[in-house]
Structures are given as C-alpha cells and as structure tokens.
Scaffold this motif. Structure first.
Motif, mmCIF file in Angstrom:
data_model
loop_
_atom_site.group_PDB
_atom_site.id
_atom_site.type_symbol
_atom_site.label_atom_id
_atom_site.label_comp_id
_atom_site.label_asym_id
_atom_site.label_seq_id
_atom_site.Cartn_x
_atom_site.Cartn_y
_atom_site.Cartn_z
ATOM 1 N N GLU A 346 26.223 -23.971 -113.333
ATOM 2 C CA GLU A 346 25.213 -24.407 -112.365
ATOM 3 C C GLU A 346 24.372 -25.544 -112.923
ATOM 4 O OE1 GLU A 346 24.777 -23.689 -109.245
ATOM 5 O OE2 GLU A 346 26.406 -22.225 -109.194
ATOM 6 N N SER A 350 24.090 -29.245 -111.112
ATOM 7 C CA SER A 350 22.882 -29.184 -110.307
ATOM 8 C C SER A 350 22.353 -30.534 -109.849
ATOM 9 C CB SER A 350 21.810 -28.429 -111.087
ATOM 10 O OG SER A 350 20.529 -28.767 -110.667
ATOM 11 N N LEU A 352 19.445 -31.505 -110.325
ATOM 12 C CA LEU A 352 18.051 -31.293 -109.947
ATOM 13 C C LEU A 352 17.147 -31.806 -111.057
ATOM 14 C CD1 LEU A 352 16.067 -29.998 -107.909
ATOM 15 C CD2 LEU A 352 16.223 -27.900 -109.262
ATOM 16 N N ARG A 377 22.723 -23.095 -105.253
ATOM 17 C CA ARG A 377 22.721 -23.993 -104.098
ATOM 18 C C ARG A 377 23.279 -23.306 -102.864
ATOM 19 N NH1 ARG A 377 25.809 -29.032 -106.482
ATOM 20 N NH2 ARG A 377 26.839 -27.353 -107.633
ATOM 21 N N SER A 378 22.869 -23.815 -101.709
ATOM 22 C CA SER A 378 23.371 -23.301 -100.436
ATOM 23 C C SER A 378 23.729 -24.481 -99.535
ATOM 24 C CB SER A 378 22.321 -22.416 -99.755
ATOM 25 O OG SER A 378 21.295 -23.203 -99.191
ATOM 26 N N THR A 387 24.899 -30.742 -96.423
ATOM 27 C CA THR A 387 24.206 -30.821 -97.703
ATOM 28 C C THR A 387 24.572 -29.589 -98.518
ATOM 29 O OG1 THR A 387 22.220 -29.662 -96.908
ATOM 30 C CG2 THR A 387 22.267 -32.064 -96.691
ATOM 31 N N TYR A 388 24.518 -29.729 -99.815
ATOM 32 C CA TYR A 388 24.735 -28.606 -100.727
ATOM 33 C C TYR A 388 23.651 -28.741 -101.779
ATOM 34 C CZ TYR A 388 27.392 -25.162 -103.453
ATOM 35 O OH TYR A 388 27.785 -24.037 -104.132
ATOM 36 N N ALA A 389 22.541 -28.092 -101.516
ATOM 37 C CA ALA A 389 21.341 -28.333 -102.310
ATOM 38 C C ALA A 389 20.638 -27.014 -102.617
ATOM 39 C CB ALA A 389 20.412 -29.289 -101.566
ATOM 40 N N HIS A 390 19.465 -27.130 -103.240
ATOM 41 C CA HIS A 390 18.782 -25.959 -103.778
ATOM 42 C C HIS A 390 17.790 -25.353 -102.792
ATOM 43 C CE1 HIS A 390 20.132 -26.497 -107.982
ATOM 44 N NE2 HIS A 390 20.199 -27.763 -107.628
ATOM 45 N N SER A 416 16.900 -32.856 -102.479
ATOM 46 C CA SER A 416 17.547 -31.831 -103.298
ATOM 47 C C SER A 416 17.135 -30.417 -102.896
ATOM 48 C CB SER A 416 17.232 -32.055 -104.780
ATOM 49 O OG SER A 416 15.834 -32.112 -104.983
#
Length: 540
Positions: A346, A350, A352, A377-378, A387-390, A416
């Motif tokens: 992860e 990430s 991030l 992430r979801s 999107t595939y973000a936090h 993000s």
C-alpha cells in the motif's frame, strides 16, 4: 460525437460534458476550474426562461465536474450560476440551444424533471413513452433475438435479475428459460435459501441452485486489486454456466446468456463509446463482451435505470417486497471485503503526500473535527471518471450538516481523497494500520455476520424503506494485525446514478455500533458520509 449534429438546426440540450462540448464547438472557451464540484450545489437562476422556465431563484442541483465554461459562445446568455461555477446554465433562445453543467436527469436535482419537460416542450416532442409500451416492445425484441433458442440467466435474487427472469419467462415461456442461482461463497447470510423461496413464491419454478463457492474462492485467492477481483469473478460465472449446461446435457449453441444489466452498469463499465471505466461490472468482463459481440447475450433491462426496473417489476406483478429489496451486487461480498497485500504494498502504490494530509487536517480543524487519511484506497467517480483514492476518517462531535459540508469540501479540493467516513466507535480510535487480507472463508464469514447485524438493526428500527441500500464494508484495518474494521454505507437514491448518504437516528447508531463492536474480530465501526459522486455506492 458527430459534429454535423450542431448544424441540424434542431433544439439541443447539453448536460455536463455536453454543456462544455457545446461551448467549445460553438466558439466559447472551456477551462479547468480552480474548485471542482461533486455532489449537491445551489443554482442561482438569473433568467427563468427556456429550459429553466418556472424555476425559483435558488434551486438545488447535482454536480460532477472539474472543467467549466469560462467564456460564452456568441449568441448565448448566462441563465444560472453556482458559487463555484459562473456558467452553470446557458442558452441561446433564438436557436433553442441550451447547456447545463449540472445533471437534471438524476433524482437529486430536485426539479430536474421540470427542466427536461421544458426541453421536451421546446422540441414539440410527444410524451408517448410508457412502461407498458416498453414491456411490449422488449418482449418482441427478446423473441426476435432468441429466434427459437433458449435463454440461460444467472439469478442473484436482486431486483434486476428477478425482473429480467420474469420478463424472459413472459416472452419465451418457462420451458425455454432456465434460471441459475449460484452460491459463489460471497452471498449474505441465508441468502441462497431465501432467493429460492422468493422465486418459487413468485411462481418461478424453473430455477436451479448450484454451490460453486469453492471454485470462486480459488479463482480469487490472494487477489487484492478490485478490478482483477471483478474480472476473475465474471469469468468464473461463465465457467460455472458451461459446467451447469454440461451437467444438464444442454447444447450451449442452443442457449443464449441472459443478464439483468441496467444502463447504469453499462455506463460505469465504460460500455458506451465515450464512457470512462469507473468499475468493471461482473457482466462486462472480456468473455461476456465477446458473447455480446456475437449476439449471444440477451439484456432486457439494458435501457433502464434502477427506479424504472422496479416500476417494470411491479408492472409485471412481482411481489412488492421482492421489487423493493435492498440491492446486492452480482459479485456479492467480494466487493465489500476490501483486500490488501499488506502495508508495504500500500505504501508503494499510495502516492499520498504528507503535505496533503496536513492540509486536509487543517480544513477539518476549521469544522471542529480531527482527521486522518487511511492507508487504503476505494473506488470513486468524479467528473464521470473512475478514481482510486484514499478515504479520510474524521472524529469529533457529530452534526450531520457539518459532516456533509466537510465531506464535500475535502473531496472537492483534495484529488487524493474521494471518500470521507466518520468514526462511530470506539473513541478514541485505536492506532491502526493496513494488514494483509484476502477473500477467505473466515473473512467472508465475519463480514456476513456483520452485515446481518446491520440489516437486523435497520429492520428493528423501522428504517428499511428510508434507506435504499446499506452496504457493510470490511476493511483490513487493524491495531493488532488480527482484528478488522467495518464501515456502514447507508444511502438514499432512486436511480443509482447519484446518491446521498443517509443520516440515521442516534438510537440506531448506538444500537448497531454496540452490537458490531461486540462481534469477535471487529475493533472499529465507521460511517460513510460521502455522496455519489464522488464516492460510488460500493467501495470497489
């Protein structure tokens, strides 16, 4: 997109990207906006004319965009704006061309149907579409496509597959339709027995039940990526179908595949020419796309939204409780049990930045809340793209309007972060980190029990009809590397293109949180406070 459309001299209405396209092609200017808009916004109506005729000065609308109209094309006037979008509605009354940055076609634009009716009136269109007429035309379409062949349909027990199953029976007769309910190991507690009982209660006896849980668990073993999970599940469904046909001594060339695909599924899977992939639905994986191209798939609901599928179900005579069951995704709990290869994987993926977390924490502090960004992430949808973000988790005093405002502020301004959840308990939250976790029987059994507790609580508090759907999501988020966390995701919607999170009563929250925390293996309970967009209903 066919540019010749703009030269037809007909009334036109552009929505969202269509609004921007009209502007760009007709001589205006489109730019990236400084602030993005996802979810609820308020339209200030400058001129209540054309498509906005009859509207009040201030109307609630639903947005999902990053770009915006910066300069109008010649002949256009601004009809409405929002706080962050100076040209939210524009029109050229002489040519009857209008553009709206917001979405009038979704439930959460309160007077959206009036806007669409205004446009229909400008076109002089006849209002002759009815569900009865759609039903007749679809039955004719099914009969024409089948041409003497039979149809084989996966029946999950949800409204989409149930309505499709009944419609196929009406069109072809029970002797030419076979329903197959597959226990894929990802079902809710007691789901398979209930589906069989409900189908027979509705007079549908041409249903076979197959336990293929071992095969599906093997196909998804140690897979963490959500798109790969969906792909493998979709392809395993086809292998199970082939094995079932062989076991029943049925000729595959004489049997078409039926599906309860909705128009929403097609859009989110990138199944229209210019649609982005938001999440691949299990009925849109490669092998099924090939069958579609060969004309071997029958999809009687593929032009309908969820509310229309329910209306069709009632038109056909399905029992009310079956039509209004909470939806359940085809891949089942597989997309509600988030998986991870562990903290190292992860951290590597990430992207991030610590600066982002710090800035988001400052924003949350202005609302009187404490914030952290989760190390997982979801899936989300922003500006019609995946999107595939936090997710961000917030804690502090619970005031729904404040939480909604913070959720919107964060997802509009931090790319993000695409989802915000609130800590229900315990307080303070344990020091948690991501742990490795996959689709195993133990994790799925834990989620099954948590889901059952949540659904029982909704029933007990009389909230089943107030809440359209409430996924219970299992997160591999732990303080000790063993226990996990759950998220409740209650939403209200009719069309599922957009959705609002449901603020539920304190008595329900206290009850369900206490029961979930008493469940061995669960150490924290969260509550999803994200609208759609930017968060999809399911987390994967």
């Amino acid at each position: 997109y066919n540019p010749d459309i703009l030269a037809m001299g007909k009334p036109m209405l552009g929505l969202c990207y269509g609004h921007q396209l009209l502007c760009h092609r007709l001589g205006g200017q489109v730019e990236m906006g400084e602030t993005h808009e996802f979810g609820a916004a308020y339209l200030h109506v400058h001129k209540a004319e054309g498509v906005l005729a009859g509207l009040d000065e201030r109307e609630r609308v639903w947005m999902s965009h990053r770009d915006h109209v910066a300069a109008l094309p010649p002949g256009f006037a601004v009809l409405g704006s929002t706080e962050d979008c100076p040209v939210a509605a524009m029109g050229d009354a002489e040519r009857k061309i209008y553009g709206l940055q917001f979405h009038p076609e979704v439930t959460h634009t309160v007077r959206g149907m009036e806007i669409l009716n205004n446009f229909a009136a400008l076109c002089g269109a006849e209002r002759n579409w009815t569900m009865e007429r759609y039903t007749e035309e679809t039955i004719e379409r099914i009969q024409g496509q089948a041409k003497g062949r039979n149809v084989f349909l996966f029946v999950s027990g949800g409204v989409d597959s149930s309505v499709a199953f009944l419609l196929l029976n009406r069109a072809l007769g029970a002797e030419r339709v076979l329903g197959l309910h597959i226990d894929n190991g990802f079902m809710r507690e007691g789901e398979t027995a209930m589906v069989e009982r409900l189908m027979k209660g509705a007079g549908l006896h041409n249903l076979e039940v197959v336990d293929a849980s071992a095969e599906f668990l093997a196909a998804t073993a140690e897979i963490a990526d959500p798109e790969e999970k969906r792909r493998r599940i979709g392809e395993e469904f086809i292998r199970v179908r082939d094995r079932a046909l062989a076991a029943l001594a049925l000729d595959p060339d004489e049997w078409l595949l039926g599906q309860g695909t909705l128009y929403t599924d097609t859009i989110e899977s990138g199944g229209t020419e210019n649609a982005a992939v938001i999440k691949t639905h299990h009925n849109r994986v490669g092998v099924i796309d090939q069958l579609l191209a060969e004309g071997k798939v029958v999809e009687p609901l593929d032009q309908l939204y969820k509310d229309e599928a329910r209306t069709l179900g009632e038109t056909l005579g399905l029992p009310h409780h079956l039509v209004w069951r909470h939806p359940f995704p085809g891949p089942g709990l597989a997309v509600r049990a988030l998986c991870s290869d562990g903290p190292d994987a992860e951290d590597a993926d990430s992207g991030l930045a610590l600066e982002t977390v710090a800035e988001a924490q400052k924003v949350a502090a202005t609302f009187g809340l404490v914030l952290d960004v989760l190390p997982l992430r979801s899936v989300g949808v922003q500006g019609d793209s995946r999107t595939y973000a936090h997710p961000a988790v917030v804690s502090g005093q619970r005031e729904w309007k404040t939480l909604e405002a913070l959720s919107t502020e964060l997802t509009n301004n931090f790319p993000s972060i695409n989802r915000v959840i609130y800590l229900l308990g315990p307080t303070p939250r344990p020091q948690q980190n991501i742990k490795a976790g996959y689709l195993t029987r133990d994790r799925l059994d834990l989620l099954r029990r948590a889901d059952a507790i949540s659904m029982e609580a909704l029933e007990r508090h009389g909230l089943m009809e107030e809440v359209t759907q409430m996924p219970t999501v299992l997160l591999p988020l732990s303080s000790d590397g063993v226990q996990e966390s759950v998220v409740l995701r209650p939403i209200a919607t009719s069309d599922f293109m957009t959705a609002r999170f449901c603020p539920l009563p304190q008595a329900f929250l206290d009850d369900v949180c206490e029961r979930l925390l008493a469940l061995t293996g669960i150490e924290a309970v969260f509550y999803d406070i994200t609208h759609k967009p930017p968060g999809t209903v399911e987390w994967e």
